[in-house]
Design an enzyme around this catalytic site. Structure first.
Site, short mmCIF file in Angstrom:
data_model
loop_
_atom_site.label_atom_id
_atom_site.label_comp_id
_atom_site.label_asym_id
_atom_site.label_seq_id
_atom_site.Cartn_x
_atom_site.Cartn_y
_atom_site.Cartn_z
N LEU A 25 0.84 -1.20 0.00
CA LEU A 25 0.00 0.00 0.00
C LEU A 25 0.87 1.25 0.00
O LEU A 25 1.89 1.30 0.69
CB LEU A 25 -0.92 0.01 1.22
N ASP B 259 -5.00 -5.68 17.24
CA ASP B 259 -3.67 -5.19 17.63
C ASP B 259 -3.48 -3.81 17.00
O ASP B 259 -2.48 -3.54 16.32
CB ASP B 259 -2.58 -6.15 17.17
#
Length: 279
Positions: free
Chosen positions: A86, A187
């Site tokens: 990304l 997380d």
């Protein structure tokens, strides 16, 4: 390049262009960026079980109806995970708002049971996810008590501090309501949020279903996503006991950091315990 990785890339029609470039930010696995004939990819090398859990989590997040971007899993096998790379951008008030809206959308996916069909890991720590109907019981039996016991066995918690954690865990039904279980990243510290030109993205999940404040508390553990984030996420409906929930759901990651990185995190554990006791 590792033969297993070369075979994995070849099976997906990904021809490497140049050498793998190490990426920073990870404390557990080796992570690299690799240019290929089909564009850049991120390559992670770790224990097969942890990578399988991560890939399962990425796929679950991608399948959820949310505006958050999630990298596509391209290949998995032989201790390697290959993912879409990304493009990184910069954080802004608009991106913070988009993160809040996207996380609210993700958390709207609920189920009756807390947990996940498979166990996974949070860092190097195995994360048991066997489902339970009551969220208070799940937090006690799958999160707080196992890590308190492990920390005590390694000499990182004394008897007094372990006893305080156990007392808090046993008293959750006195103040924490049982709620439907939201789909979580699991997380969500700031390093696992990327701000791309197409909108905020999340990486490195430890997915399960539980209280939505789990993700919020992790975002505030080492900083803050900002007012724009919370305005978008809560839309004027913040839970009345957010400070106590924040402290509760920070206790598990603090215990995990205590296990992973040592006694420097004990003071954080003590502060979280004191906050829960006082509120």
């Amino acid at each position: 390049m590792d033969r297993a990785l070369s075979a994995l890339l070849e099976a997906q029609g990904l021809s490497p262009v140049g050498r793998m470039q190490p990426l920073g930010g990870g404390d557990i696995a080796a992570v690299y960026r690799l240019e290929t004939s089909q564009g850049p990819v991120v390559v992670k090398h770790d224990e097969a079980e942890r990578l399988t859990g991560e890939a399962d989590g990425l796929q679950a997040l991608r399948q959820a109806e949310s505006s958050l971007r999630v990298p596509n899993v391209l290949a998995l096998g032989d201790g390697w995970l290959v993912m879409e790379a990304l493009e990184a951008g910069s954080r802004s008030p608009r991106s913070a708002t988009a993160l809040g809206e996207g996380l609210r959308q993700l958390h709207s996916h609920t189920a009756a049971e807390h947990g996940w069909p498979r166990d996974n890991a949070c860092g190097r720590t195995p994360q048991p996810n066997a489902p339970l109907a009551d969220g208070r019981v799940f937090q006690r039996e799958r999160r707080l008590l196992p890590l308190a016991r492990a920390s005590h066995e390694r000499g990182l918690l004394d008897n007094r501090l372990r006893g305080r954690i156990e007392a808090l865990a046993e008293a959750l039904e006195e103040w924490l309501p049982d709620l439907p279980a939201s789909l979580l990243h699991g997380d969500l510290w700031s390093g696992n949020v990327l701000y791309t030109p197409q909108g905020p993205a999340v990486i490195d999940p430890a997915v399960y279903r539980h209280y939505p404040e789990v993700d919020l508390a992790m975002l505030t553990l080492f900083g803050s996503p900002g007012d724009a984030f919370f305005e978008a996420y809560w839309d004027g409906n913040a839970p009345y006991d957010w400070p106590r929930r924040e402290a509760l759901f920070q206790l598990y990651p603090l215990l995990n950091h205590l296990l992973l990185f040592g006694s420097s995190y004990r003071s954080g554990v003590e502060r979280a315990i004191a906050a829960i006791e006082q509120l």
